[in-house]
Write a protein that holds these residues in place. Structure first.
Motif, PDB file in Angstrom:
ATOM      1  N   UNK A  18       0.833  -1.208   0.000  1.00 18.14           N
ATOM      2  CA  UNK A  18       0.000   0.000   0.000  1.00 18.14           C
ATOM      3  C   UNK A  18       0.865   1.255   0.000  1.00 18.14           C
ATOM      4  N   UNK A  19       1.923   1.233  -0.795  1.00 20.71           N
ATOM      5  CA  UNK A  19       2.879   2.338  -0.796  1.00 20.71           C
ATOM      6  C   UNK A  19       2.907   3.111  -2.103  1.00 20.71           C
ATOM      7  N   UNK A  20       1.993   2.807  -3.015  1.00 25.92           N
ATOM      8  CA  UNK A  20       1.975   3.527  -4.282  1.00 25.92           C
ATOM      9  C   UNK A  20       1.653   4.994  -4.037  1.00 25.92           C
ATOM     10  N   UNK A  21       2.397   5.891  -4.683  1.00 22.63           N
ATOM     11  CA  UNK A  21       2.234   7.323  -4.427  1.00 22.63           C
ATOM     12  C   UNK A  21       0.863   7.833  -4.842  1.00 22.63           C
ATOM     13  N   UNK A  22       0.249   7.192  -5.832  1.00 19.66           N
ATOM     14  CA  UNK A  22      -1.078   7.632  -6.292  1.00 19.66           C
ATOM     15  C   UNK A  22      -2.192   7.135  -5.391  1.00 19.66           C
ATOM     16  N   UNK A  23      -1.964   6.016  -4.707  1.00 17.87           N
ATOM     17  CA  UNK A  23      -3.004   5.429  -3.857  1.00 17.87           C
ATOM     18  C   UNK A  23      -2.411   5.034  -2.506  1.00 17.87           C
ATOM     19  N   UNK A  24      -1.860   5.973  -1.754  1.00 17.71           N
ATOM     20  CA  UNK A  24      -1.237   5.597  -0.476  1.00 17.71           C
ATOM     21  C   UNK A  24      -2.268   5.013   0.487  1.00 17.71           C
TER      22      UNK A  24
END
Length: 283
Positions: free
Chosen positions: A217-223
């Protein structure tokens, strides 16, 4: 970060207090489901491809009691075969997993219809030592003081100076089919989500599931939202352009002018939202 009981660092902090401890009058409101005593409506289902037929439920399981159909949204009724198929495919996916792995579903683990429970129960029985979790993008649970459940938990976390990611366990445990409901924040920059875990789940197990999901859950678009679920949503999404293609194809096959006009009249009662979307430039 806080170490878990084995002394290994974990990305999430945990709280296991009873919600009544901090708000005795704020209790989670869970719906009561009425046992079924007769089935009156049949929801038709046919696969787009023959190889998908194995995932569709038996026709008997698509029969609904009239009172259940009346209180259900039309979109829920139309999506009923798909809901059963999702549970069947999830059960089949267990064959690809090992003990300790996590099967994550987009949405809660709650049954919307009575006969759906059998599919969920089978999934839980066959999962054994595989964790089955559901992460909901929206949560409609409220406390008895009409406050959003996740907002109440978020306020508690702020009052307790909880930083980073955390897991609140348990919010509630359902009784109709044993499921543990938790609230999680998987990334410091993310939102709070409802996370269900199938079966009776202790604090350590909930922390293990949440900590593992936080790594995805570390994607910059979907933190704070597992990217695997983002990818699934994108793959399953039906675009407006695709809907328009099928709409035009369907209408082109109708030769009877009166039938065509009747269908268009029905469509016009439902699609004004689309008109507003076009006005706003959201074709």
């Amino acid at each position: 970060m806080s170490p878990d009981q084995q002394g290994r660092p974990g990305p999430l902090q945990g709280r296991a207090e009873d919600p009544a401890r901090y708000a005795s009058k704020d209790r989670v409101l869970l719906g009561h489901e009425v046992p079924s005593r007769g089935w009156d409506i049949q929801v038709p289902a046919s696969p787009l491809r023959e190889e998908y037929r194995e995932f569709l439920p038996d026709e008997d399981n698509l029969q609904l009691e009239l009172k259940d159909a009346e209180r259900a949204e039309e979109s829920d009724l139309k999506g009923l075969p798909r809901k059963f198929a999702e549970w069947t495919m999830a059960t089949g996916a267990l064959n690809e997993l090992d003990d300790g792995d996590i099967l994550v579903r987009d949405g809660s683990l709650r049954a919307s219809f009575e006969r759906e429970k059998g599919y969920i129960r089978r999934l839980g029985d066959e999962a054994m030592d595989i964790h089955v979790a559901g992460l909901s993008k929206t949560c409609t649970l409220y406390t008895t003081t009409s406050m959003s459940l996740l907002a109440a938990v978020g306020r508690l976390a702020a009052d307790c100076n909880m930083e980073g990611g955390w897991c609140y366990h348990p919010v509630a445990v359902t009784t109709d089919r044993l499921t543990t409901i938790t609230a999680v924040k998987l990334n410091p920059a993310g939102r709070i989500f409802r996370m269900d875990i199938l079966g009776e789940c202790g604090k350590d197990e909930a922390m293990e599931v949440a900590s593992t999901l936080s790594l995805n859950a570390r994607d910059a678009c979907f933190p704070g939202y597992p990217y695997g679920l983002v990818d699934v949503d994108m793959r399953a999404r039906v675009s407006g352009d695709e809907v328009e293609i099928y709409r035009r194809r369907l209408l082109s096959q109708i030769r009877d002018r009166k039938v065509l006009e009747a269908i268009r009249d029905e469509m016009n009662t439902l699609n004004y939202h689309d008109e507003l979307n076009r006005y706003a430039g959201e074709d």
